[in-house]
Design a protein around this motif. Sequence first.
Motif, short mmCIF file in Angstrom:
data_model
loop_
_atom_site.label_atom_id
_atom_site.label_comp_id
_atom_site.label_asym_id
_atom_site.label_seq_id
_atom_site.Cartn_x
_atom_site.Cartn_y
_atom_site.Cartn_z
N LEU A 157 0.82 -1.21 0.00
CA LEU A 157 0.00 0.00 0.00
C LEU A 157 0.86 1.26 0.00
N GLN A 158 2.02 1.20 0.62
CA GLN A 158 2.93 2.35 0.56
C GLN A 158 3.35 2.64 -0.87
N ALA A 159 3.43 1.59 -1.69
CA ALA A 159 3.85 1.76 -3.08
C ALA A 159 2.74 2.26 -3.97
N HIS A 160 1.47 2.17 -3.52
CA HIS A 160 0.37 2.48 -4.43
C HIS A 160 -0.63 3.52 -3.92
N VAL A 161 -0.94 3.55 -2.63
CA VAL A 161 -2.01 4.41 -2.12
C VAL A 161 -1.47 5.79 -1.77
N PRO A 217 -4.34 -2.00 -12.04
CA PRO A 217 -5.66 -2.65 -12.14
C PRO A 217 -5.85 -3.80 -11.17
N GLN A 218 -4.75 -4.44 -10.77
CA GLN A 218 -4.86 -5.57 -9.85
C GLN A 218 -5.32 -5.16 -8.45
N PHE A 219 -5.38 -3.87 -8.20
CA PHE A 219 -5.87 -3.39 -6.91
C PHE A 219 -7.31 -3.86 -6.66
N MET A 220 -8.06 -4.05 -7.74
CA MET A 220 -9.44 -4.52 -7.59
C MET A 220 -9.49 -5.86 -6.86
N TYR A 221 -8.50 -6.72 -7.11
CA TYR A 221 -8.50 -8.03 -6.45
C TYR A 221 -8.25 -7.89 -4.95
N TRP A 222 -7.44 -6.92 -4.57
CA TRP A 222 -7.19 -6.71 -3.15
C TRP A 222 -8.46 -6.28 -2.43
N LEU A 223 -9.39 -5.67 -3.16
CA LEU A 223 -10.66 -5.24 -2.56
C LEU A 223 -11.57 -6.42 -2.24
#
Length: 722
Positions: free
Chosen positions: A195-199, A245-251
């Motif tokens: 999350l530090q790398a993306h959010v 786009p792979q963030f959707m899977y983390w949701l």
Amino acid sequence: MRLLAPFHQLLPLLLIALAGCGEQPLNSPYPASEKDSNTLYAAFAERPKHLDPAIAYSSNEYAFIQQVYEPPLQYHYLRRPYTLVPLSATELPGTTLLDTTGKTLPADADPTRAAASEYEIHIRPGIRYAPHPAFARDGAGQLRYHRLDAAALGRINTLADFAERGSRELTATDYVYQIKRLASPRVQSPIRGLLQAHVAGFDELAKALTAHDSSPWLDLRRFDLAGVQAVDRYTLRIRLTDVYPQFMYWLAMPFFAPLPWEADRFYSQPGLAAKNISLDWYPVGTGPFMLTVNDPNRRMVLERNPLFRGEPYPADGEPGDAAAGLLADAGKPMPFIDRAVYSLERESIPVWTKFLQGYYDRSAVGTDSFDQVVNLGAGGELELTDAMRARGMRLSSSVMSSIFYTGFNMLDDTVGGYGEKQRALRQAIAIAIDQEESIAIFQNGLGVAMQGPLPPGIFGHRDGEAGINRHVYRWANGQPQRLGIERARVLLRTAGYPNGRDAVSGKPLVLYFDSMASGPDAKGYLDWLRKQFDKLGVQLVVRSTDYNRFQDKMRRGQAQIYQWGWNADYPDPENFLFLFYGPNGKVRHGGENASNYANPEFDRAFERMRVLPNGAERQRLIDRMVELLRRDAPWVAGFHPQQVVLNHAWNGNLKPNDMATNTLKYQRLDPALRAQMRAAWNPPRWTPVAAVGGLLLLTAVPPIRLWRKRLRASALGTGSRA
């Protein structure tokens, strides 16, 4: 008469045993009151270490918390390839692409040109938390249990000791609170680095929380997280600093399940954690079940959440699902069972025995029981044995989203490199290692030989003739057929090692395989592996090592040939193909590219593929990347494991799903049929009882004789005195 007392005490017990029990079998491990209950019974082999959704990350933990917590998204239970669908969200969130100034780009903009992305998630109104003491309020409307004094704490030993419960509606701020927890130093979430790398703003929040990490409770509502905002009561907005786009899977993972601040405040009170009253023991969620018993050394119990909204069962699936009865409950409110009891069983044999007795409702088919359950057909298909069919058993199987593979270190002077000769050596070995034979011998036939890195069920995987690795196989009789060993020997000559010897020096080719395997089974496999290389005249030297030493050799690039595996975090091709991305090389970058494969053409295709939605262009890029891997052969053998589950006739709606773990809500039971079958499979055995009775009678004979002898003596003595 005192001499007869022990017999009189044991006789009633014997008579009770002989009378039997009309309600349920004598050997039942459950109370008679549960005979017809709508309760699922299962086993777990390892106690869960964490139940806090910010920390838990293993399958034995997800088996429980995924029934309690609800992230915004979930995987469709029946569709394949695996598909995301809404859970607590009203719909799948759309992705907005942003430029470097934060302005919105057109919907058809090239994602590779975007600087950031944004997700807006709309939460379904009316969802409520399961009853919990953290929400209980007194007559004045104040939270009842948020300021426990020493006297109150002394009366509390478990969560059940809190007399009052409360609830409230789920809101978007609960998701914000949980995401902030992922940045907290006291939580130590395993995805904090991701999350530090993306959010946006996540790293800044982590630093701010570290500076304030001193009070018993850190109220995260007081801290801002720039990239995560509650727009209104039911709308959550998340901004990423890139296109991912792979963030959707983390949701769809529990990390993003909502957590109410009241629960965090309640559990932070001094003294509760020492009594195992914490989020790690008692989850607080909105899902269909709540954990009511947590005794991880004995049993865990999930019970229906009385405030659950009643999510409808899926109305569609794969072809064949309707015929299999998997759509009979379409549209009906879930869950279908009231309770699930999980008992700790550290060994597989007791689980299997109790499953055959009907006391466990489901069982994986292990190596010990495989031959008792499954026959392999002529084409390798799985069939139930006659004994299992006679019991009304049903078999379900699926290929897992995992891969176990044999790889080369591409930095090695002998087996590495990208020239024609180096590729020819690896391709020759790929043909020689008979993966199908290995699966048959060492996996009970449960596996699919890899044709590339993508398992079935993942977008980009191709079935049939279009999906075979033509460097190793040809298509014949409707299936892939491994190329002959003569083709491998031709490739070995091209590589400069005719008959396994260096064409210049004449020295034998000796290769080294680093292995962590040990024990009798490992010896059998390693002997088999040596024989595969022997086909080419190549000597394989096995270097045994422990896990820490193996890891160190891999980091330093000192291993030549190795074996490893990968389980998908989410069902996207990026999660497998990144294992070959050059900047992820293990030696030079510390990444997960264990073979240290580096191909500029592959890397360019990967960088574009990972940001594209599933579609024709993405498939084209994947096809090219997979072909490069087949040609370069950094991995030369591998398989996708197959899981097999045996189900009783009274179980309904069971379909293996390698991605979804919140599957308890879909399952249905027929308790009456279960009780009937248990009685038929566990008839009373009177022979041992009769033997015990006979032994008791024999034991009683000497005292009786002694009593009668004394009685006669007493009578004679009385007569003489008279």
